[in-house]
Scaffold this motif. Sequence first.
Motif, PDB file in Angstrom:
ATOM      1  N   GLN A   1       2.705  82.255 -13.121  1.00 42.70           N
ATOM      2  CA  GLN A   1       2.338  82.547 -14.477  1.00 42.70           C
ATOM      3  C   GLN A   1       3.230  83.995 -14.740  1.00 42.70           C
ATOM      4  O   GLN A   1       2.918  84.964 -14.112  1.00 42.70           O
ATOM      5  N   VAL A   2       4.017  83.810 -15.789  1.00 39.96           N
ATOM      6  CA  VAL A   2       4.841  84.812 -16.109  1.00 39.96           C
ATOM      7  C   VAL A   2       4.381  85.483 -17.458  1.00 39.96           C
ATOM      8  O   VAL A   2       4.242  84.842 -18.300  1.00 39.96           O
ATOM      9  N   LYS A   3       4.107  86.803 -17.387  1.00 39.10           N
ATOM     10  CA  LYS A   3       3.568  87.412 -18.923  1.00 39.10           C
ATOM     11  C   LYS A   3       4.496  88.569 -19.112  1.00 39.10           C
ATOM     12  O   LYS A   3       4.515  89.263 -18.696  1.00 39.10           O
ATOM     13  N   ASN A   4       5.107  88.481 -20.293  1.00 41.63           N
ATOM     14  CA  ASN A   4       5.764  89.788 -21.114  1.00 41.63           C
ATOM     15  C   ASN A   4       6.801  90.364 -20.063  1.00 41.63           C
ATOM     16  O   ASN A   4       6.929  91.427 -19.824  1.00 41.63           O
ATOM     17  N   LEU A   5       7.467  89.453 -19.288  1.00 37.09           N
ATOM     18  CA  LEU A   5       8.532  90.118 -17.962  1.00 37.09           C
ATOM     19  C   LEU A   5       9.616  90.847 -18.711  1.00 37.09           C
ATOM     20  O   LEU A   5      10.179  90.058 -19.726  1.00 37.09           O
ATOM     21  N   ASN A   6       9.880  92.061 -18.284  1.00 34.52           N
ATOM     22  CA  ASN A   6      11.167  92.704 -18.766  1.00 34.52           C
ATOM     23  C   ASN A   6      11.607  92.914 -17.444  1.00 34.52           C
ATOM     24  O   ASN A   6      11.267  93.605 -16.515  1.00 34.52           O
ATOM     25  N   THR A   7      13.083  92.685 -17.469  1.00 34.76           N
ATOM     26  CA  THR A   7      13.857  93.420 -16.327  1.00 34.76           C
ATOM     27  C   THR A   7      15.250  94.147 -17.147  1.00 34.76           C
ATOM     28  O   THR A   7      15.872  93.190 -17.438  1.00 34.76           O
ATOM     29  N   TRP A   8      15.179  95.433 -16.954  1.00 31.96           N
ATOM     30  CA  TRP A   8      16.083  95.964 -17.596  1.00 31.96           C
ATOM     31  C   TRP A   8      17.157  96.673 -16.619  1.00 31.96           C
ATOM     32  O   TRP A   8      16.554  97.338 -15.529  1.00 31.96           O
ATOM     33  N   PHE A   9      18.574  96.926 -16.901  1.00 32.06           N
ATOM     34  CA  PHE A   9      19.188  97.413 -15.860  1.00 32.06           C
ATOM     35  C   PHE A   9      19.897  98.585 -16.716  1.00 32.06           C
ATOM     36  O   PHE A   9      20.398  98.665 -17.800  1.00 32.06           O
ATOM     37  N   SER A  10      19.744  99.969 -16.144  1.00 33.55           N
ATOM     38  CA  SER A  10      20.303 101.070 -16.731  1.00 33.55           C
ATOM     39  C   SER A  10      21.990 101.133 -16.261  1.00 33.55           C
ATOM     40  O   SER A  10      21.966 100.604 -15.011  1.00 33.55           O
ATOM     41  N   SER A  11      22.685 101.667 -17.232  1.00 31.96           N
ATOM     42  CA  SER A  11      24.095 101.548 -16.801  1.00 31.96           C
ATOM     43  C   SER A  11      24.606 102.810 -17.156  1.00 31.96           C
ATOM     44  O   SER A  11      24.233 103.443 -18.250  1.00 31.96           O
ATOM     45  N   ALA A  12      25.612 103.427 -16.283  1.00 35.05           N
ATOM     46  CA  ALA A  12      25.994 104.578 -16.733  1.00 35.05           C
ATOM     47  C   ALA A  12      27.051 104.805 -17.887  1.00 35.05           C
ATOM     48  O   ALA A  12      27.220 105.572 -18.574  1.00 35.05           O
ATOM     49  N   ARG A  13      27.549 103.431 -18.259  1.00 36.40           N
ATOM     50  CA  ARG A  13      28.449 103.217 -19.176  1.00 36.40           C
ATOM     51  C   ARG A  13      27.957 103.242 -20.785  1.00 36.40           C
ATOM     52  O   ARG A  13      28.445 103.447 -21.573  1.00 36.40           O
TER      53      ARG A  13
ATOM     54  N   ARG B   1      24.593 103.883 -23.226  1.00 31.24           N
ATOM     55  CA  ARG B   1      23.449 104.909 -23.181  1.00 31.24           C
ATOM     56  C   ARG B   1      21.942 103.812 -23.119  1.00 31.24           C
ATOM     57  O   ARG B   1      21.254 104.322 -22.292  1.00 31.24           O
ATOM     58  N   THR B   2      22.206 102.741 -23.617  1.00 32.17           N
ATOM     59  CA  THR B   2      20.649 102.043 -23.607  1.00 32.17           C
ATOM     60  C   THR B   2      20.717 101.155 -22.504  1.00 32.17           C
ATOM     61  O   THR B   2      21.761 100.610 -22.189  1.00 32.17           O
ATOM     62  N   PRO B   3      19.809 100.684 -22.005  1.00 26.95           N
ATOM     63  CA  PRO B   3      19.650  99.776 -20.838  1.00 26.95           C
ATOM     64  C   PRO B   3      19.991  98.414 -21.180  1.00 26.95           C
ATOM     65  O   PRO B   3      19.722  98.159 -22.359  1.00 26.95           O
ATOM     66  N   ILE B   4      20.546  97.548 -20.482  1.00 29.04           N
ATOM     67  CA  ILE B   4      20.911  96.112 -20.715  1.00 29.04           C
ATOM     68  C   ILE B   4      19.543  95.589 -20.240  1.00 29.04           C
ATOM     69  O   ILE B   4      19.023  95.524 -19.228  1.00 29.04           O
ATOM     70  N   ARG B   5      19.150  94.897 -21.415  1.00 28.27           N
ATOM     71  CA  ARG B   5      17.745  93.965 -21.312  1.00 28.27           C
ATOM     72  C   ARG B   5      18.208  92.711 -20.964  1.00 28.27           C
ATOM     73  O   ARG B   5      18.401  91.813 -21.669  1.00 28.27           O
ATOM     74  N   ALA B   6      18.330  92.350 -19.395  1.00 24.77           N
ATOM     75  CA  ALA B   6      18.708  91.229 -19.113  1.00 24.77           C
ATOM     76  C   ALA B   6      17.622  90.065 -19.304  1.00 24.77           C
ATOM     77  O   ALA B   6      17.852  89.030 -19.458  1.00 24.77           O
TER      78      ALA B   6
END
Lengths: 537, 311
Positions: free
Chosen positions: A282-294, A296-301
């Motif tokens: 069961q997956v609920k409201n799953l977020n995986t973001w990557f921050s990147s130096a390049r 400003r805002t994280p990549i919302r994969a």
Amino acid sequence: MQKINSNHLLKVDGLSVSFVTRNGIARAVEDISFTVDRGKTTAIIGESGSGKSVSCYSLLGLIPTPPGKIDSGSAIFDGQDLLRLSDERLRSIRGRRISMIFQDPMTCLNPFMTIGKQLAEPLICHQRLRRGQARDLSIELLREVGIREPEVTIDCFPHEFSGGMRQRVMIAMALINEPELLIADEPTTALDVTIQAQMLSLITELQNKRDLGVIFISHDLSVVSDFADDVIVMQKGRIVESGDRSSILGSPTHPYTKKLLSAIPRGGKAVSSVRGDDPLVQVKNLNTWFSSARYRTPIRAVSNVSFSILPGEVVGLVGESGSGKSTLGRSIVQLIKPTSGSVKFADLELTKLSNSSMKHQRRFMQIIFQDPFASLNPRMTVFDTLAEPMHLHKIVENKDVTSAVFKIMNDVGLTRSSVRKYPHEFSGGQRQRIAIGRALAVRPKFIVADEPVSALDVTIQSQVLTLIQELIDEYGLTMLFISHDLSVIRKISDRILIMHKGSIVEEGSSSKIFEHPENDYTRALIDAIPGRKLQVS
Amino acid sequence: MIRFVVVRIFQALPVILAVITATFFLIRMAPGGPFDSEKAVMPEVKAALEAQYKLDRPILDQYFSYLADLGEGDFGPSFKYPGRSVNELIAAGMPVTAELGFYALIFAVIVGGLSGVIASLHPNTWRDHLPMTFAMIGICVPSFLLGPSLMLLFGVHLDWFPVSGWGDIPGDKVLPSITLGAAYAAYVSRLSRAGMLEVLSQDYIRTARAKGLSEWRVITQHALRGGLMPLVAFLGPAFAGLLSGSFVVETIFQVPGLGRFYVQAAFNRDYTMILGTTIFLSTLIVIFNLMSDVLAAWMNPRLRSELFNYD
């Protein structure tokens, strides 16, 4: 018919090519003959190693000699035999009147040179144009192949382009001298389905506009089924069948052609394997973001994804590269720590587990990766690869490990005699069988299969798919099956999730998705499936 | 870009401090001292000398006072050359060693680079085997054997070049430069061969050939840049190695460079001279490594955009 034969654009007759290897002479191509006409497409189909690329490279003197050697044959192009031209004469044809596109746009462009410089090269070298003129022509052509803002992007380096854009650049580069014949060697194999569909329509559009003869090399019959005029089927260096498209696709006579046709995944899963209503995952409201130096805002994969998988269910996850589907798969089995949200496996919250208790849970959930070349340890034998997880999780008593390994090898279709072999001694399909065996070695309940058949030739792909289906039943597996290919997903899944830019945009049973797609992106994906006529028939 | 360099310099500081500390205490552990000699020195004289150079103080005290002087750029006085500071001695020897190293590097890059590229274009033929055999010999033969051999052949028998000195007679710089550069030429040759072979098997070389470019253009425009990347990365460490490894050649050919001072200082237990030269050379090694990293990044478009455009 006889009249047309006299003015073929290219007429290859009795071509044989061999390579000198340590084990003697390998005959890569034996006695093949075919023709290409202006404005028409001749497709050469065969699996890797069938000699389809070698035969075309040798026409242009692009195979290294030695070890390669053209033994016999002729290739008449505009009255001259390409195989007997001097290097210099051949070079004046290569890139000018006959040009090529290659399989992998990621590696085929020089990473140290700007796009503009690479595009201008054939113009400067063959037509002796000035740099400025060449640049103007390049910009024009880039626009024609669908590159946005070509005035700016012409000064970019290849790494700043996506795979699809690079392949557009390759096409522009091949067409820049307005050649008469284009050799396209698996030009879409490394691309996503949607991009593939765009490339195919781009090639056919340009072909019609310029009355271009095309040799289209592919391992996938469905890719060429929409537009090839003639089809040649090659196996082990020989042509086993050739003819016009309708006769090859409609009434194939050679068993190998039949096998290729039947390998095209079509139709859906026959019987549902779902047991019970309590979700296993069961997956609920799953977020995986990557921050990147390049940026400003994280990549919302993966962005706010929720879904569940019932015991015994096979859920297909579809999306193009960069959509976040692999990240989602890895986040579920905690190979990547999700940023927020919850993943429950049989009522156990995985995101909150300590590393050691997660390690224990890995026994029950396994992952199969796309590239069987890279994901197996080259210094471990099949036995070691399969026995290691058994030891690690103490699945069987030490004295029973050998028999357990043999049982798995038998289940995934490997012979007992190969137990002491290393990965490099196997073909791609066999390696993927080993990878599947390794996942099964701990007798898991749940498997994430991340593009397990994408790197394989169609015929091998269909064998491995069938194997996975059998194993799902035999082991009672629950599976998240990730692929960019909707027809593969349809064949194996009970339910389909469509992922786009990090979110699930549509979800439903495979018949619902295919017959009544609601989302525009889903419709685009379905339209991009090559050879839809074949699928319906 | 600037951030990258600044970060790298700050990363290097602890390394250099560790070098200083290790050298400082290691030379003190070696038996003997700067004022011991075969001739017996009167104890009063020795004590007075040691007091003058602060050697009578506790060792930690000496260490910190040395660091404090170092902070002001002062390497201290030499123990063996009375009246001259280590700074002066380095300033005198350094230009000679740098010039020698520079010529040796030029020799290494031209001879090694050319032979490596030629070998890569004809793999497994005599044009490959011949330079690679020489490269193997170049790596194996030590400079104290190569130097005298060259002297014998070109200096004595053929009488083409003088056998010793530096800047006194025209041509006296040739033999030491070749002797010092030979081993590096061999490395460069093997590096550029491997780099070129790797690049020549890339798909984009096939693309370039398919465009109908001449073989010359394929190699000069498409292959060389990528193929010589490993060479560029090697240049920094190589130059640093040439500077710090030249003492054998300097001794053989009587070249008045820093290397000879360095070795003599070690024999003489000239504490400040050893420390000063070690610190100076290790700082150079750090700087040259950094420079070749920046150059290699500059040559690679992908790294360039990451390093230079996104500060």
